[in-house]
Design a protein around this motif. Structure first.
Motif, PDB file in Angstrom:
ATOM      1  N   ILE A 238       0.690  -1.384   0.263  1.00  0.00           N
ATOM      2  CA  ILE A 238       0.476   0.181  -0.002  1.00  0.00           C
ATOM      3  C   ILE A 238       1.071   1.068   0.117  1.00  0.00           C
ATOM      4  O   ILE A 238       0.685   1.875  -0.749  1.00  0.00           O
ATOM      5  CB  ILE A 238      -0.939  -0.085   1.434  1.00  0.00           C
ATOM      6  N   GLU A 239       2.274   0.966   0.465  1.00  0.00           N
ATOM      7  CA  GLU A 239       2.810   2.440   0.379  1.00  0.00           C
ATOM      8  C   GLU A 239       2.996   2.065  -0.837  1.00  0.00           C
ATOM      9  O   GLU A 239       4.078   3.839  -1.356  1.00  0.00           O
ATOM     10  CB  GLU A 239       3.796   1.824   2.089  1.00  0.00           C
TER      11      GLU A 239
ATOM     12  N   ARG B 195       2.322   5.290  -6.960  1.00  0.00           N
ATOM     13  CA  ARG B 195       1.109   5.744  -8.182  1.00  0.00           C
ATOM     14  C   ARG B 195       0.908   7.017  -8.136  1.00  0.00           C
ATOM     15  O   ARG B 195      -0.157   7.307  -9.201  1.00  0.00           O
ATOM     16  CB  ARG B 195       0.133   4.278  -8.419  1.00  0.00           C
ATOM     17  N   GLY B 196       0.977   7.637  -6.622  1.00  0.00           N
ATOM     18  CA  GLY B 196       0.383   8.356  -6.455  1.00  0.00           C
ATOM     19  C   GLY B 196      -0.830   8.576  -5.580  1.00  0.00           C
ATOM     20  O   GLY B 196      -1.761   9.552  -5.956  1.00  0.00           O
ATOM     21  N   TRP B 197      -1.580   7.347  -5.636  1.00  0.00           N
ATOM     22  CA  TRP B 197      -2.846   7.159  -4.717  1.00  0.00           C
ATOM     23  C   TRP B 197      -2.914   7.697  -3.652  1.00  0.00           C
ATOM     24  O   TRP B 197      -2.196   7.816  -2.770  1.00  0.00           O
ATOM     25  CB  TRP B 197      -2.872   5.777  -4.324  1.00  0.00           C
ATOM     26  N   LYS B 198      -4.295   8.124  -3.383  1.00  0.00           N
ATOM     27  CA  LYS B 198      -4.120   9.642  -1.818  1.00  0.00           C
ATOM     28  C   LYS B 198      -5.451   7.685  -1.234  1.00  0.00           C
ATOM     29  O   LYS B 198      -5.887   7.218  -1.589  1.00  0.00           O
ATOM     30  CB  LYS B 198      -5.410   9.673  -2.338  1.00  0.00           C
ATOM     31  N   GLU B 199      -5.958   8.761  -0.462  1.00  0.00           N
ATOM     32  CA  GLU B 199      -6.579   8.100   1.102  1.00  0.00           C
ATOM     33  C   GLU B 199      -8.092   7.840   0.541  1.00  0.00           C
ATOM     34  O   GLU B 199      -8.830   7.152  -0.218  1.00  0.00           O
ATOM     35  CB  GLU B 199      -6.554   9.266   2.336  1.00  0.00           C
TER      36      GLU B 199
ATOM     37  N   GLU C 161      -8.272   6.102  -3.287  1.00  0.00           N
ATOM     38  CA  GLU C 161      -8.805   5.623  -3.761  1.00  0.00           C
ATOM     39  C   GLU C 161      -8.680   4.562  -3.348  1.00  0.00           C
ATOM     40  O   GLU C 161      -9.076   3.338  -2.979  1.00  0.00           O
ATOM     41  CB  GLU C 161      -6.975   5.672  -4.341  1.00  0.00           C
ATOM     42  N   PHE C 162      -7.537   4.146  -1.262  1.00  0.00           N
ATOM     43  CA  PHE C 162      -8.563   3.177  -0.801  1.00  0.00           C
ATOM     44  C   PHE C 162      -9.378   3.080  -0.322  1.00  0.00           C
ATOM     45  O   PHE C 162      -9.192   1.780   0.082  1.00  0.00           O
ATOM     46  CB  PHE C 162      -6.921   3.401   0.388  1.00  0.00           C
ATOM     47  N   ASP C 163     -10.136   3.712   0.492  1.00  0.00           N
ATOM     48  CA  ASP C 163     -11.262   3.379   0.660  1.00  0.00           C
ATOM     49  C   ASP C 163     -12.073   3.797  -0.771  1.00  0.00           C
ATOM     50  O   ASP C 163     -13.234   2.393   0.048  1.00  0.00           O
ATOM     51  CB  ASP C 163     -11.304   5.517   1.653  1.00  0.00           C
ATOM     52  N   PHE C 164     -12.306   4.314  -1.527  1.00  0.00           N
ATOM     53  CA  PHE C 164     -13.045   3.272  -2.435  1.00  0.00           C
ATOM     54  C   PHE C 164     -13.225   2.197  -2.276  1.00  0.00           C
ATOM     55  O   PHE C 164     -13.750   1.313  -2.706  1.00  0.00           O
ATOM     56  CB  PHE C 164     -12.780   4.088  -3.902  1.00  0.00           C
ATOM     57  N   ILE C 165     -11.654   1.389  -2.612  1.00  0.00           N
ATOM     58  CA  ILE C 165     -11.390   0.048  -2.998  1.00  0.00           C
ATOM     59  C   ILE C 165     -12.237  -0.978  -1.762  1.00  0.00           C
ATOM     60  O   ILE C 165     -12.972  -1.575  -2.314  1.00  0.00           O
ATOM     61  CB  ILE C 165      -9.935  -0.125  -2.850  1.00  0.00           C
ATOM     62  N   LEU C 166     -11.596  -0.430  -0.441  1.00  0.00           N
ATOM     63  CA  LEU C 166     -12.790  -0.788   0.829  1.00  0.00           C
ATOM     64  C   LEU C 166     -14.122  -0.897   0.607  1.00  0.00           C
ATOM     65  O   LEU C 166     -14.349  -1.909   1.383  1.00  0.00           O
ATOM     66  CB  LEU C 166     -11.835  -0.047   1.633  1.00  0.00           C
ATOM     67  N   GLN C 167     -14.413   0.288   0.700  1.00  0.00           N
ATOM     68  CA  GLN C 167     -15.887   0.571   0.135  1.00  0.00           C
ATOM     69  C   GLN C 167     -17.003  -0.863  -0.444  1.00  0.00           C
ATOM     70  O   GLN C 167     -17.781  -1.123  -0.898  1.00  0.00           O
ATOM     71  CB  GLN C 167     -16.838   1.965  -0.413  1.00  0.00           C
ATOM     72  N   TYR C 168     -16.367  -1.049  -1.919  1.00  0.00           N
ATOM     73  CA  TYR C 168     -16.403  -1.652  -2.863  1.00  0.00           C
ATOM     74  C   TYR C 168     -16.777  -3.647  -2.514  1.00  0.00           C
ATOM     75  O   TYR C 168     -17.250  -3.767  -3.068  1.00  0.00           O
ATOM     76  CB  TYR C 168     -15.044  -1.472  -4.203  1.00  0.00           C
ATOM     77  N   LEU C 169     -15.280  -3.465  -2.321  1.00  0.00           N
ATOM     78  CA  LEU C 169     -14.917  -5.193  -1.595  1.00  0.00           C
ATOM     79  C   LEU C 169     -16.153  -5.157  -0.599  1.00  0.00           C
ATOM     80  O   LEU C 169     -17.010  -6.038  -0.409  1.00  0.00           O
ATOM     81  CB  LEU C 169     -13.582  -5.477  -1.257  1.00  0.00           C
ATOM     82  N   ARG C 170     -16.308  -4.337   0.753  1.00  0.00           N
ATOM     83  CA  ARG C 170     -17.433  -3.706   1.975  1.00  0.00           C
ATOM     84  C   ARG C 170     -18.511  -4.643   1.018  1.00  0.00           C
ATOM     85  O   ARG C 170     -19.796  -5.557   1.247  1.00  0.00           O
ATOM     86  CB  ARG C 170     -17.153  -3.470   2.447  1.00  0.00           C
TER      87      ARG C 170
ATOM     88  N   ILE D 148     -20.170   5.653   6.577  1.00  0.00           N
ATOM     89  CA  ILE D 148     -19.137   6.068   7.658  1.00  0.00           C
ATOM     90  C   ILE D 148     -18.148   6.946   6.860  1.00  0.00           C
ATOM     91  O   ILE D 148     -17.467   7.828   7.028  1.00  0.00           O
ATOM     92  CB  ILE D 148     -19.229   5.307   8.844  1.00  0.00           C
ATOM     93  N   LEU D 149     -17.314   5.584   6.193  1.00  0.00           N
ATOM     94  CA  LEU D 149     -15.780   5.799   5.977  1.00  0.00           C
ATOM     95  C   LEU D 149     -15.621   6.398   4.973  1.00  0.00           C
ATOM     96  O   LEU D 149     -14.809   7.250   4.809  1.00  0.00           O
ATOM     97  CB  LEU D 149     -15.204   4.588   5.238  1.00  0.00           C
ATOM     98  N   ARG D 150     -16.517   6.870   3.757  1.00  0.00           N
ATOM     99  CA  ARG D 150     -16.351   8.260   3.054  1.00  0.00           C
ATOM    100  C   ARG D 150     -17.501   8.513   2.214  1.00  0.00           C
ATOM    101  O   ARG D 150     -18.141   7.321   2.342  1.00  0.00           O
ATOM    102  CB  ARG D 150     -15.114   7.892   1.669  1.00  0.00           C
ATOM    103  N   ASP D 151     -18.061   9.832   2.479  1.00  0.00           N
ATOM    104  CA  ASP D 151     -18.668  10.142   1.945  1.00  0.00           C
ATOM    105  C   ASP D 151     -19.604  10.484   0.693  1.00  0.00           C
ATOM    106  O   ASP D 151     -18.052  10.351  -0.564  1.00  0.00           O
ATOM    107  CB  ASP D 151     -19.541  11.140   2.049  1.00  0.00           C
TER     108      ASP D 151
END
Length: 520
Positions: A225-226, A232-236, A238-247, A311-314
């Motif tokens: 992830i780091e 790649r220049g990813w920010k929070e 992108e990581f929140d979007f992946i987690l929300q999609y999987l969940r 709650i993770l991201r609006d």
């Protein structure tokens, strides 16, 4: 002799016949063997590579309390996962590594090809289904492929479930009821007696697509992830979007989610043992959810909900993703159905033409859950819209490139040629510079000498003669003589006139020499 005769397997009573022998050893041996029989659990591992599958096996066998693998008792079981369906086993030991709690059989399959999926079907039967867990491996080295991989594996599982017999389907229905009620009390896993019977109702989007087999998704190499953030220049976001999609997707199947890394497996072993019902006799390990640490995520089964995902991201469309995912996994190719049912295509029957998955999705109405994810988390190696242009190539290679060694050999020749040209140019410049320096030196030197010692003079018969002036006069004499010879068309008859002219010029020349020093 006594009337009673004894043997190793029975006793004859005095008033009984030979046919009325009572067995006493066989029931005792059966009781002892049944008491020592280990509970058998099955783990179906899907996805990954042979290397990442081995890393997963190491993580499952690692104790989370001290990150140490239990000592091997005797020969280490081999792992056969290089071709098609692989297999190995593990003995689950208690905390003190003295008692064996269960025998864990692991079936490994890396490719969701329809040719391999019938290999799994014999292991899905009424005896194994209540004690089985399905694990799908994902890799943080390629997070842009996750939803496509999940879609393919869910389709495989659904096609296999449809091909099972009625007895197996009944067991799956019972499993669904058991799994939906597991851990849903108000008191949770550690619920008090007063709240044990209070069940939490299922929320929207939960258990919409049950499989009948508990499912766990393991995202390996979370330490990357780091690197994704740095390279790649990813920010929070992108990581929140992946987690929300999987969940959101896993909530529909009642599945669990965990992030792992080779150096820190985290709660993977506890999650696997809890899903399989393997409990320690000495210490009860509890699962604790974690959705804040982006590299140590743990979502237990029957814990998540749409409200917690928001709650993770609006701004995340939970409803839209949930609806589109049901459409994605329902599109089971006809070829997959035929292969999983053990049917072969008849030559005379009309078959659907082979259409690339991406092209088939583009022909559908509106974007699918897979394409929405891939438009946000784009593949930096090969963009999917660009790859569709090369889908008709036979070899499947999108961009043909020269071999690295051949390219470097050609570059060496070019570099040698450029080096020779640079050396020749340097030599020419050095020679030109030497000439210019010599000319500059001589001109500067002559000017300095003349300035220092003055004009060159010598004594001629007691007369001081200026050498420079003398040379200048001689040059003028030659010039005037040449001009006179050109102006005279006919030479004189005799040489008297020319001789007189020469004498007069010589006299005027030396008289000028004599007058100059006297005037001085």
């Amino acid at each position: 002799m006594a009337n009673a005769r004894s043997s190793n397997f029975g006793v004859r009573r005095p008033n009984s016949s030979d046919q009325e022998k009572e067995e006493i050893w066989k029931p005792m041996l059966d009781n002892i063997s049944s008491g020592k029989r280990l509970p058998e659990k099955s783990l179906l591992v899907l996805g990954g590579t042979p290397e990442t599958q081995r890393e997963f096996l190491e993580s499952v066998a690692t104790d989370p309390t001290n990150n140490r693998r239990p000592p091997d008792r005797g020969r280490k079981p081999p792992i056969a996962n290089q071709f098609a369906l692989g297999y190995t086993y593990q003995d689950v030991l208690d905390t003190d590594h003295e008692d064996t709690l269960a025998r864990l059989s692991l079936y490994l399959l890396a490719n969701p090809s329809p040719s391999f999926t019938p290999l799994i079907k014999p292991y899905l039967n009424p005896r194994t289904l209540p004690h089985m867990l399905v694990v799908i491996l994902l890799d943080w080295n390629h997070p842009w492929l996750w939803i496509r991989q999940l879609r393919d594996w869910i389709r495989v599982l659904r096609s296999l479930i449809l091909s099972l017999d009625d007895a197996s389907k009944e067991v799956l229905e019972e499993n669904i009821t058991t799994l939906q009620d597991k851990g849903r009390t108000v008191g949770g896993a550690e619920g008090s007696s007063a709240l044990d019977n209070v069940k939490v109702p299922m929320g929207p989007g939960e258990w919409d697509e049950p499989l009948g087999i508990p499912l766990c998704v393991v995202c390996q190499n979370a330490d990357k992830i780091e690197a994704m953030e740095r390279e790649r220049g990813w920010k929070e976001e992108e990581f929140d979007f992946i987690l929300q999609y999987l969940r959101t997707i896993l909530l529909k199947h009642g599945a669990s989610l965990v992030y792992t890394m080779p150096s820190a497996p985290g709660s993977l072993q506890t999650l696997i043992h809890s899903a399989l019902g393997i409990k320690s006799l000495l210490k009860q390990k509890q699962l604790k959810h974690n959705v804040t640490d982006r590299d140590r995520v743990l979502v237990p089964p029957n814990w998540d909900s749409w409200a917690k995902i928001r709650i993770l991201r609006d701004g995340f469309d939970v409803e839209g993703v949930s609806e589109k995912w049901s459409v994605d996994i329902d599109q089971i190719p006809q070829q997959t159905r035929a292969v999983t049912n053990g049917e072969a295509a008849v030559d005379g029957e009309e078959q659907a033409p082979d259409v690339p998955p991406q092209q088939a999705e583009e022909e559908e109405e509106g974007p699918s859950a897979t394409t929405i994810y891939e438009e946000t988390i784009r593949n930096p190696e090969s963009d999917f819209p660009l790859s569709a242009l090369h889908s008709k190539q036979i070899n499947g290679i999108e961009v043909s490139s020269q071999d690295t060694q051949d390219f470097l050999k050609e570059q060496v020749k070019v570099l040698d040629q450029l080096r020779l040209e640079d050396e020749n140019e340097a030599k020419v410049k050095a020679a030109k510079k030497d000439v210019d320096n010599y000319r500059t030196y001589t001109d500067d030197a002559s000017g300095v000498v003349e300035e220092h010692i003055g004009p060159v003079q010598f004594n001629m018969g007691g007369i001081q003669v200026n050498a420079d002036e003398m040379v200048k006069r001689l040059q003028e004499r030659e010039t005037s003589r040449a001009s006179e010879s050109e102006s005279t068309t006919t030479p004189p008859v005799n040489g008297s006139e020319s001789a007189n002219m020469d004498n007069e010029k010589l006299m005027s020349f030396f008289s000028g020499l004599i007058k100059k020093p006297s005037a001085k």
